[in-house]
Design an enzyme around this catalytic site. Structure first.
Site, PDB file in Angstrom:
ATOM      1  N   THR A   2      12.352  14.333 -35.934  1.00  8.13           N
ATOM      2  CA  THR A   2      13.267  13.425 -36.621  1.00  8.13           C
ATOM      3  C   THR A   2      13.250  12.035 -36.004  1.00  8.13           C
ATOM      4  O   THR A   2      13.361  11.884 -34.788  1.00  8.13           O
ATOM      5  CB  THR A   2      14.699  13.991 -36.583  1.00  8.13           C
ATOM      6  OG1 THR A   2      14.692  15.301 -37.164  1.00  8.13           O
ATOM      7  CG2 THR A   2      15.654  13.100 -37.367  1.00  8.13           C
ATOM      8  N   CYS A   9      10.585  20.526 -30.387  1.00  9.23           N
ATOM      9  CA  CYS A   9      10.064  19.434 -31.224  1.00  9.23           C
ATOM     10  C   CYS A   9      11.065  18.842 -32.227  1.00  9.23           C
ATOM     11  O   CYS A   9      10.695  17.953 -32.999  1.00  9.23           O
ATOM     12  CB  CYS A   9       8.809  19.850 -31.994  1.00  9.23           C
ATOM     13  SG  CYS A   9       7.386  20.214 -30.934  1.00  9.23           S
ATOM     14  N   ASP A  10      12.296  19.301 -32.237  1.00  9.85           N
ATOM     15  CA  ASP A  10      13.259  18.707 -33.173  1.00  9.85           C
ATOM     16  C   ASP A  10      14.690  18.861 -32.658  1.00  9.85           C
ATOM     17  O   ASP A  10      15.575  19.346 -33.368  1.00  9.85           O
ATOM     18  CB  ASP A  10      13.124  19.337 -34.556  1.00  9.85           C
ATOM     19  CG  ASP A  10      13.690  18.453 -35.666  1.00  9.85           C
ATOM     20  OD1 ASP A  10      13.900  17.245 -35.415  1.00  9.85           O
ATOM     21  OD2 ASP A  10      13.919  18.968 -36.780  1.00  9.85           O
ATOM     22  N   ILE A  11      14.899  18.454 -31.416  1.00  8.47           N
ATOM     23  CA  ILE A  11      16.239  18.524 -30.826  1.00  8.47           C
ATOM     24  C   ILE A  11      17.093  17.382 -31.367  1.00  8.47           C
ATOM     25  O   ILE A  11      16.755  16.208 -31.228  1.00  8.47           O
ATOM     26  CB  ILE A  11      16.157  18.446 -29.282  1.00  8.47           C
ATOM     27  CG1 ILE A  11      15.461  19.695 -28.727  1.00  8.47           C
ATOM     28  CG2 ILE A  11      17.549  18.293 -28.669  1.00  8.47           C
ATOM     29  CD1 ILE A  11      16.190  20.997 -29.008  1.00  8.47           C
TER      30      ILE A  11
END
Length: 226
Positions: free
Chosen positions: A88, A48-50
């Site tokens: 992000t 969920c935040d690569i």
């Protein structure tokens, strides 16, 4: 990690310039890590935040996926998970922004966005002279669709020192990963196989959000995540 984050090497002043071979190694390592999270754990884990800030590099510049604070477990009996917490901006898949329950393909979208940054050495969205057509993914897709030279888009610090076949493959993978429809994005297992050269990849269609930028350069949003 002794070599810090991928972000520090791509976007900050850093004495160590990542050559093309190292960038390919990093891209493949991240893909393998995501394949493990998505397909080889007992439960599917969606990170969920690569993004480059969450990729750490060891002494041999092997990537480690870090910061699992937003990660979601998806049991094998379920196909989606609903989360109101967003990752992000700039790396978010369109379905996530729309409030739809997400799948592991949300990570695939983020990975594709990050691949473009590994190629260019800059944030995907850096406006120069107030021109919307500086959006890097749009530049890549335009050149690929026209069969034009890609080396001119490579991070200038590399002075066009890259294997053109590898560069084309990486760019096509990135284009596949950011497709509007999550069903059109490849699973990370296929991404790994393509990057290893074991699977062919064809040029996918241009996503609608990029077409909108081309048609309405003064009004378009640079990415569904902005």
């Amino acid at each position: 990690m002794p070599n810090g984050s991928l972000e520090s090497h791509l976007f900050q002043k850093n004495p160590k310039i990542l050559d093309w071979k190292t960038r390919c190694q990093i891209a493949l390592g991240i893909a393998r890590g995501l394949e493990y999270l998505h397909e080889k754990c007992r439960d599917c884990i969606i990170h969920c935040d690569i993004k480059p800030e969450n990729i750490l590099l060891d002494a041999g510049y092997n990537p480690k996926i870090s910061d699992s604070g937003l990660a979601k477990l998806l049991g094998r009996d379920f196909s989606r998970v609903l989360t109101t917490i967003k990752g992000t901006r700039g790396y978010l898949a369109p379905e996530w922004i729309s409030g739809i329950a997400i799948t592991a393909k949300a990570d695939v979208f983020s990975y594709g966005m990050m691949l473009f940054e590994i190629v260019s050495g800059r944030r995907n969205w850096e406006i120069k002279y107030d021109r919307m057509n500086d959006y890097f993914p749009a530049q890549v897709m335009k050149k690929l669709s026209r069969g034009e030279e890609l080396l001119t888009l490579l991070d200038e610090k590399l002075e066009q020192n890259a294997d053109i076949e590898e560069l084309t493959r990486v760019c096509k993978v990135a284009c596949c990963c950011i497709q509007d429809d999550e069903g059109d994005r490849p699973p990370m297992k296929s991404v790994v196989q393509i990057l290893e050269g074991a699977l062919d990849v064809i040029m996918p269609p241009i996503p609608s959000f990029i077409e909108n930028i081309a048609e309405n350069p003064e009004e378009g949003s640079p990415t569904p995540g902005f």
